[in-house]
Design an enzyme around this catalytic site. Structure first.
Site, PDB file in Angstrom:
ATOM      1  N   CYS A   1       0.145   4.067   2.484  1.00 34.15           N
ATOM      2  CA  CYS A   1       0.516   3.659   3.850  1.00 34.15           C
ATOM      3  C   CYS A   1       1.999   3.927   4.091  1.00 34.15           C
ATOM      4  O   CYS A   1       2.393   4.488   5.118  1.00 34.15           O
ATOM      5  CB  CYS A   1       0.275   2.167   4.064  1.00 34.15           C
TER       6      CYS A   1
ATOM      7  N   CYS B   1       0.850  -1.202   0.000  1.00 33.75           N
ATOM      8  CA  CYS B   1       0.000   0.000   0.000  1.00 33.75           C
ATOM      9  C   CYS B   1       0.882   1.248   0.000  1.00 33.75           C
ATOM     10  O   CYS B   1       1.491   1.593   1.024  1.00 33.75           O
ATOM     11  CB  CYS B   1      -0.907  -0.044   1.237  1.00 33.75           C
TER      12      CYS B   1
END
Lengths: 184, 181
Positions: free
Chosen positions: A83, A80
């Site tokens: 993230c 991700c």
């Protein structure tokens, strides 16, 4: 004179047809319904504090061990990008609050080896836990209906949830929340 | 301790969840009533994955499968996350995936992504006599607002007559993907 009512009727019919077409187009053009992806948590704060996730050595780490501090639980994954972009903010704030009552914890929806590899390349100064299946399930129980990442949930020192967010924090945003809520 | 939310962005939907959850439908609401009280949730409005990444597949002929994703505005998919498989006895060959938008990602290096849509062609071998083919596609995408969806599994059962039955995408158990080296 006798044509006037007919003309008026024609105008009304045309107007109605126009409205009908407009309504038809309006409904066709309507975007797909968007359900809120944040739903109420289906897990109580007590159960959250009792939950436990393995650290990178495989040792279970119950969240309750950090009760008494402001606890920032960040759900993330190595795959991700948003993230990973957010993590230096957590790292910096954890370092700023070293020795104070702030604990940031990252729970990865990943395998331990992948998180170990990440930690080698991009070390962070807060604990990283990893559970490839349990992390997202737990995040969903905290209200993240679609299992989107990043998802961050902040608990007060009493273990009660203060705030949850889907998507990354900016540094000033998180710094302000921490400054306001961290026990003195 | 006060519940505090910082200024949400234009795209964010701020939901203050009342502790009683009056009017919350179903079991989830009832459970939530017992759960934590009054947390604030800040969340962008996002499409369900099946809508953001709309999947379709068809057999162009006995030897060619085409898989398409129509991608909603503000969303993108990663080229290197696609995984295709077919139920035996059929097998899929190497996918012809078009070149995506190349991006130098600070975390992942050079990555290719798709916006608007992508069509992938794959050779099919061993199509059974009834001409039916069951395919499974794993994909992964994100939204520009800064969130990523977990890997999705999309399935379709196709035949040469052109009819197809497609099941909605579903979140794949991450263990089955992420445990793979």
């Amino acid at each position: 004179m006798s044509k006037r009512p007919l003309l008026a009727l024609g105008a009304v019919i045309l107007a109605l047809a126009g409205v009908s077409i407009w309504l038809d187009q309006a409904f066709k053009a309507a975007p797909a319904p968007v359900a809120s992806n944040a739903v109420p948590a289906t897990i109580g704060d007590g159960a959250v504090m009792a939950a436990s996730f393995p650290d990178l050595e495989g040792r279970p780490q119950p969240l309750g061990q950090w009760q008494g501090k402001l606890l920032v639980v960040n759900f993330w994954a190595t795959w991700c990008a948003p993230c990973r972009e957010e993590m230096p903010i957590f790292d910096k704030l954890q370092a700023q609050y070293a020795g104070k009552k702030l604990q940031i914890v990252g729970i990865a929806a990943d395998t331990v080896p992948k998180v170990q590899e990440f930690q080698k390349q991009t070390p962070v100064r807060y604990p990283l836990l990893a559970d490839s299946t349990g992390a997202l399930e737990f995040s969903k129980r905290l209200g993240n209906r679609l299992g989107l990442l990043p998802h961050t949930v902040i608990f007060g020192p009493d273990g009660k949830q203060i705030l949850a967010k889907l998507g990354p924090f900016t540094e000033p945003e998180l710094a302000a929340i921490i400054a306001e809520n961290v026990p003195k | 301790m006060t519940t505090k939310l910082f200024v949400p962005s234009m795209l964010c939907l701020l939901l203050a969840v009342p502790s009683t959850h009056a009017g919350s439908p179903g079991a989830a609401g009832a459970q939530a009533a017992k759960a934590s009280k009054a947390p604030a949730i800040e969340a962008p409005e996002l499409l369900d994955p099946e809508v953001a990444f709309r999947f379709s597949a068809k057999l162009l002929d006995a030897k060619t499968l085409e898989v398409r994703y129509a991608i909603a505005d503000g969303y993108y998919m990663y080229k290197d996350k696609f995984k295709f498989s077919a139920a035996a006895p059929a097998a899929l060959g190497k996918a012809s995936i078009p070149k995506g938008d190349v991006k130098d990602d600070p975390n992942f290096g050079r990555v290719e992504t798709y916006r608007s849509g992508v069509a992938v062609k794959l050779p099919v071998a061993g199509l059974p006599q009834d001409g039916k083919l069951s395919v499974t596609v794993i994909s992964q995408g994100c939204a520009d607002v800064g969130v990523c969806y977990p890997p999705l599994t999309s399935k379709a059962t196709l035949d040469l007559k052109g009819s197809s039955s497609e099941t909605p995408s579903a979140a794949k158990p991450l263990s089955s993907i992420l445990n793979k080296p």
